[in-house]
Design a protein around this motif. Structure first.
Motif, PDB file in Angstrom:
ATOM      1  N   GLY A   1       0.824  -1.198   0.000  1.00 59.36           N
ATOM      2  CA  GLY A   1       0.000   0.000   0.000  1.00 59.36           C
ATOM      3  C   GLY A   1       0.853   1.240   0.000  1.00 59.36           C
ATOM      4  O   GLY A   1       1.597   1.480  -0.943  1.00 59.36           O
TER       5      GLY A   1
ATOM      6  N   GLN B   1      -5.412   3.289 -10.393  1.00 54.46           N
ATOM      7  CA  GLN B   1      -5.003   2.277  -9.428  1.00 54.46           C
ATOM      8  C   GLN B   1      -3.700   1.617  -9.862  1.00 54.46           C
ATOM      9  O   GLN B   1      -2.900   1.217  -9.015  1.00 54.46           O
ATOM     10  CB  GLN B   1      -6.089   1.213  -9.251  1.00 54.46           C
ATOM     11  CG  GLN B   1      -5.690   0.169  -8.226  1.00 54.46           C
ATOM     12  CD  GLN B   1      -6.746  -0.894  -7.995  1.00 54.46           C
ATOM     13  OE1 GLN B   1      -7.904  -0.724  -8.325  1.00 54.46           O
ATOM     14  NE2 GLN B   1      -6.342  -2.007  -7.422  1.00 54.46           N
TER      15      GLN B   1
ATOM     16  N   GLY C   1      -8.147   0.084  -3.561  1.00 53.06           N
ATOM     17  CA  GLY C   1      -8.324   1.249  -2.710  1.00 53.06           C
ATOM     18  C   GLY C   1      -7.161   2.222  -2.744  1.00 53.06           C
ATOM     19  O   GLY C   1      -7.204   3.269  -2.104  1.00 53.06           O
ATOM     20  N   PHE C   2      -6.102   1.899  -3.467  1.00 53.60           N
ATOM     21  CA  PHE C   2      -4.921   2.755  -3.552  1.00 53.60           C
ATOM     22  C   PHE C   2      -4.787   3.324  -4.958  1.00 53.60           C
ATOM     23  O   PHE C   2      -5.336   2.792  -5.914  1.00 53.60           O
ATOM     24  CB  PHE C   2      -3.655   1.973  -3.182  1.00 53.60           C
ATOM     25  CG  PHE C   2      -3.564   1.658  -1.719  1.00 53.60           C
ATOM     26  CD1 PHE C   2      -2.821   2.451  -0.863  1.00 53.60           C
ATOM     27  CD2 PHE C   2      -4.227   0.562  -1.188  1.00 53.60           C
ATOM     28  CE1 PHE C   2      -2.744   2.161   0.493  1.00 53.60           C
ATOM     29  CE2 PHE C   2      -4.163   0.264   0.159  1.00 53.60           C
ATOM     30  CZ  PHE C   2      -3.415   1.071   0.999  1.00 53.60           C
ATOM     31  N   THR C   3      -4.028   4.404  -5.075  1.00 50.16           N
ATOM     32  CA  THR C   3      -3.781   5.075  -6.343  1.00 50.16           C
ATOM     33  C   THR C   3      -2.281   5.124  -6.587  1.00 50.16           C
ATOM     34  O   THR C   3      -1.502   5.361  -5.654  1.00 50.16           O
ATOM     35  CB  THR C   3      -4.327   6.524  -6.295  1.00 50.16           C
ATOM     36  OG1 THR C   3      -5.720   6.471  -6.020  1.00 50.16           O
ATOM     37  CG2 THR C   3      -4.104   7.249  -7.606  1.00 50.16           C
TER      38      THR C   3
ATOM     39  N   CYS D   1       2.367   3.890  -4.431  1.00 54.67           N
ATOM     40  CA  CYS D   1       0.960   3.779  -4.054  1.00 54.67           C
ATOM     41  C   CYS D   1       0.627   4.646  -2.847  1.00 54.67           C
ATOM     42  O   CYS D   1       1.435   4.797  -1.933  1.00 54.67           O
ATOM     43  CB  CYS D   1       0.615   2.329  -3.709  1.00 54.67           C
ATOM     44  SG  CYS D   1       0.878   1.159  -5.049  1.00 54.67           S
TER      45      CYS D   1
ATOM     46  N   LYS E   1      -3.282   6.478  -0.845  1.00 58.47           N
ATOM     47  CA  LYS E   1      -4.746   6.499  -0.854  1.00 58.47           C
ATOM     48  C   LYS E   1      -5.208   7.849  -0.333  1.00 58.47           C
ATOM     49  O   LYS E   1      -4.487   8.529   0.395  1.00 58.47           O
ATOM     50  CB  LYS E   1      -5.333   5.356  -0.026  1.00 58.47           C
ATOM     51  CG  LYS E   1      -4.982   5.404   1.452  1.00 58.47           C
ATOM     52  CD  LYS E   1      -5.571   4.223   2.196  1.00 58.47           C
ATOM     53  CE  LYS E   1      -5.184   4.274   3.671  1.00 58.47           C
ATOM     54  NZ  LYS E   1      -5.770   3.189   4.425  1.00 58.47           N
ATOM     55  N   THR E   2      -6.422   8.228  -0.723  1.00 58.78           N
ATOM     56  CA  THR E   2      -6.958   9.488  -0.228  1.00 58.78           C
ATOM     57  C   THR E   2      -7.255   9.353   1.257  1.00 58.78           C
ATOM     58  O   THR E   2      -7.454   8.249   1.775  1.00 58.78           O
ATOM     59  CB  THR E   2      -8.236   9.902  -0.993  1.00 58.78           C
ATOM     60  OG1 THR E   2      -9.194   8.862  -0.881  1.00 58.78           O
ATOM     61  CG2 THR E   2      -7.934  10.186  -2.455  1.00 58.78           C
TER      62      THR E   2
ATOM     63  N   TYR F   1      -3.769  13.042   0.291  1.00 61.58           N
ATOM     64  CA  TYR F   1      -3.308  11.648   0.215  1.00 61.58           C
ATOM     65  C   TYR F   1      -2.408  11.314   1.393  1.00 61.58           C
ATOM     66  O   TYR F   1      -1.819  12.205   2.031  1.00 61.58           O
ATOM     67  CB  TYR F   1      -2.508  11.414  -1.070  1.00 61.58           C
ATOM     68  CG  TYR F   1      -3.365  11.245  -2.296  1.00 61.58           C
ATOM     69  CD1 TYR F   1      -3.747   9.989  -2.735  1.00 61.58           C
ATOM     70  CD2 TYR F   1      -3.780  12.351  -3.031  1.00 61.58           C
ATOM     71  CE1 TYR F   1      -4.526   9.828  -3.871  1.00 61.58           C
ATOM     72  CE2 TYR F   1      -4.562  12.206  -4.167  1.00 61.58           C
ATOM     73  CZ  TYR F   1      -4.925  10.938  -4.586  1.00 61.58           C
ATOM     74  OH  TYR F   1      -5.697  10.790  -5.705  1.00 61.58           O
TER      75      TYR F   1
END
Length: 170
Positions: free
Chosen positions: A54, A64, A70-72, A84, A86-87, A123
């Motif tokens: 993550g 993604q 769920g991660f960007t 990676c 996540k918001t 993020y």
């Protein structure tokens, strides 16, 4: 003499009978030779180090990409590759530390504006070092280490007037 021969034969027969299975590494010919029942290891948290997943994990692609669900996959200007994240919601709603197993402290610290403009989103990032001499302890035990190929080079600003409070991974 007959008694010795019978005793020797019984001893050889006993050794052959206890010799094990047919060379397959299994002692008794059954599939499982452990006692039945649950795992006998103590319960609790696993104390072995876990791989970072993550936040801070290297990634490829857009959106993604190859990050976990769920991660960007972010590629930040001036950064060291794609990674990676996540918001998140700063403050009491910060979920960044949940499940993070890498170095430093995961926190809701990055304001990211999409390339070409648009609304900035917050993020998760990683705090990797406190500012030397600062009385605040934003990252206890941090030593400048970042996950993956990230480097501890991004000043984290705050206060009025703005000043560097800690350093983040980028």
């Amino acid at each position: 003499m007959k008694f010795r021969l019978v005793a020797a034969f019984a001893l050889v027969l006993g050794l052959v009978a206890c010799g094990g299975g047919g060379g397959d590494g299994d002692d008794d010919g059954t599939d499982i030779d452990a006692p039945t029942g649950g795992i006998d290891a103590p319960s609790g948290n696993i104390d072995a180090p876990m791989a970072t997943t993550g936040i801070g994990q290297a990634c490829t692609g857009m959106g993604q990409g190859d990050c976990p669900a769920g991660f960007t996959c972010l590629t930040l200007q001036g950064g060291t590759g794609s990674w990676c994240s996540k918001t998140c919601t700063p403050g009491m709603g910060d979920t960044c530390p949940q499940g993070y197993t890498g170095p430093g402290i995961a926190a809701c610290i990055l304001q990211v504006t999409p390339q070409g403009g648009g609304t900035a989103m917050t993020y998760c990032g990683v705090i990797c070092m406190d500012q030397p001499g600062d009385a605040n302890d934003y990252c206890p035990g941090c030593n400048g280490t970042c996950p993956g190929a990230l480097q501890c080079t991004s000043p984290l600003m705050g206060g009025n007037p703005p000043m560097t409070l800690a350093t983040g991974c980028n």
